[in-house]
Design a protein around this motif. Structure first.
Motif, mmCIF file in Angstrom:
data_model
loop_
_atom_site.group_PDB
_atom_site.id
_atom_site.type_symbol
_atom_site.label_atom_id
_atom_site.label_comp_id
_atom_site.label_asym_id
_atom_site.label_seq_id
_atom_site.Cartn_x
_atom_site.Cartn_y
_atom_site.Cartn_z
ATOM 1 N N SER A 1 0.593 -1.495 0.301
ATOM 2 C CA SER A 1 -0.641 -0.120 -0.189
ATOM 3 C C SER A 1 0.974 1.091 -0.048
ATOM 4 C CB SER A 1 -0.820 -0.027 1.402
ATOM 5 O OG SER A 1 -1.686 -0.819 1.653
ATOM 6 N N LYS A 2 0.247 2.697 -0.433
ATOM 7 C CA LYS A 2 1.343 3.841 -0.384
ATOM 8 C C LYS A 2 0.707 4.136 0.449
ATOM 9 C CE LYS A 2 0.226 3.882 -5.591
ATOM 10 N NZ LYS A 2 -0.856 3.280 -6.451
ATOM 11 N N ILE A 3 -0.041 4.503 1.205
ATOM 12 C CA ILE A 3 -0.262 5.190 2.351
ATOM 13 C C ILE A 3 -0.945 4.106 3.426
ATOM 14 C CG2 ILE A 3 -1.341 7.133 3.911
ATOM 15 C CD1 ILE A 3 -1.662 8.028 -0.140
ATOM 16 N N GLU B 1 4.074 -3.399 11.733
ATOM 17 C CA GLU B 1 3.016 -3.249 11.345
ATOM 18 C C GLU B 1 3.497 -2.265 9.891
ATOM 19 O OE1 GLU B 1 -1.923 -2.851 11.428
ATOM 20 O OE2 GLU B 1 -0.619 -2.652 13.197
ATOM 21 N N MET B 2 4.349 -1.493 10.232
ATOM 22 C CA MET B 2 5.193 -0.066 10.067
ATOM 23 C C MET B 2 6.417 -1.357 9.220
ATOM 24 S SD MET B 2 4.879 2.458 12.556
ATOM 25 C CE MET B 2 5.314 4.096 11.981
ATOM 26 N N GLU B 3 7.023 -2.443 9.676
ATOM 27 C CA GLU B 3 8.123 -2.745 9.356
ATOM 28 C C GLU B 3 7.574 -3.868 7.659
ATOM 29 O OE1 GLU B 3 10.833 -5.278 11.658
ATOM 30 O OE2 GLU B 3 10.730 -3.292 13.650
ATOM 31 N N MET B 4 6.298 -4.676 8.438
ATOM 32 C CA MET B 4 6.074 -5.260 6.815
ATOM 33 C C MET B 4 5.260 -4.300 6.020
ATOM 34 S SD MET B 4 2.308 -7.219 7.062
ATOM 35 C CE MET B 4 1.144 -5.584 6.638
ATOM 36 N N VAL B 5 4.560 -2.530 6.199
ATOM 37 C CA VAL B 5 4.503 -2.029 4.926
ATOM 38 C C VAL B 5 5.335 -1.174 4.278
ATOM 39 C CG1 VAL B 5 2.949 -0.539 4.303
ATOM 40 C CG2 VAL B 5 2.193 -2.591 5.995
ATOM 41 N N ASP B 6 5.283 -1.556 3.217
ATOM 42 C CA ASP B 6 6.372 -0.390 2.199
ATOM 43 C C ASP B 6 5.725 0.826 1.269
ATOM 44 O OD1 ASP B 6 9.461 0.017 1.389
ATOM 45 O OD2 ASP B 6 8.609 -0.907 -0.719
ATOM 46 N N ASN B 7 4.983 1.832 2.270
ATOM 47 C CA ASN B 7 4.085 2.862 1.848
ATOM 48 C C ASN B 7 5.059 4.046 1.446
ATOM 49 O OD1 ASN B 7 4.586 2.724 4.681
ATOM 50 N ND2 ASN B 7 4.067 4.703 5.253
ATOM 51 N N GLN B 8 5.082 4.762 1.207
ATOM 52 C CA GLN B 8 5.235 5.967 1.026
ATOM 53 C C GLN B 8 5.266 7.567 1.454
ATOM 54 O OE1 GLN B 8 4.650 6.746 -3.215
ATOM 55 N NE2 GLN B 8 5.050 5.010 -3.499
ATOM 56 N N ILE B 9 3.979 7.116 2.136
ATOM 57 C CA ILE B 9 3.440 8.439 2.970
ATOM 58 C C ILE B 9 2.643 8.004 4.330
ATOM 59 C CG2 ILE B 9 1.659 10.183 3.364
ATOM 60 C CD1 ILE B 9 2.130 10.575 -0.165
ATOM 61 N N TYR B 10 2.784 8.316 5.102
ATOM 62 C CA TYR B 10 1.983 7.931 6.668
ATOM 63 C C TYR B 10 1.446 9.547 6.697
ATOM 64 C CZ TYR B 10 5.745 4.581 8.323
ATOM 65 O OH TYR B 10 6.013 3.595 8.667
#
Length: 149
Positions: A21-23, A100-109
């Motif tokens: 997910s991007k965000i 979760e923060m380690e698992m998700v390769d997002n661009q923005i929080y």
């Protein structure tokens, strides 16, 4: 004490998205309605967030390519005896959020709510964080004001 003993109902963790997910949107805790439906932000505060603030459709909001939605608590924390909901128990955030923060390769929080902001930025004043761009695990977050203080 397990969650059922503590809150009086069977836990029903609510989160939505995928590792790509991007965000990553981090809120406080699901409402009772969201807890029962299992769909994040499927309540009046979610309607305000989606349609007034973001001005996007449910198709865009619930598209797992776009958003990974989680919170400090994954389950409804119960009602407070003096009214309103209990604050999100930090034991849940301490156990799951970093994973979760380690698992998700997002661009923005996107950080929703004062409690979520305080948990992620403990040394910062909430009002100073509103619309401030800061670094969180190398990605750029957008901290926004809470929907329901």
């Amino acid at each position: 004490m397990d969650c059922k003993q503590k809150f009086g109902f069977t836990p029903h963790p609510v989160f939505h998205g995928k590792a790509q997910s991007k965000i990553m949107q981090i809120g406080q805790a699901p409402s009772k309605k969201v807890h029962e439906s299992g769909l994040p932000f499927n309540d009046p505060s979610g309607a305000k967030l989606k349609y007034q603030w973001y001005q996007i459709t449910d198709d865009i909001f619930y598209n797992e390519d776009n958003f990974y939605m989680t919170g400090l608590a994954h389950c409804f924390p119960g009602k407070h005896p003096k009214g309103g909901d209990n604050p999100p128990p930090l034991a849940c955030a301490n156990k799951w959020l970093a994973k979760e923060m380690e698992m998700v390769d997002n661009q923005i929080y996107i950080i929703i709510g004062a409690r979520a902001a305080k948990y992620l930025f403990p040394k910062e004043n909430f009002e100073d964080l509103v619309l401030e761009t800061l670094r969180l695990t190398g990605n750029r977050p957008l901290s926004s004001p809470t929907l329901l203080h």
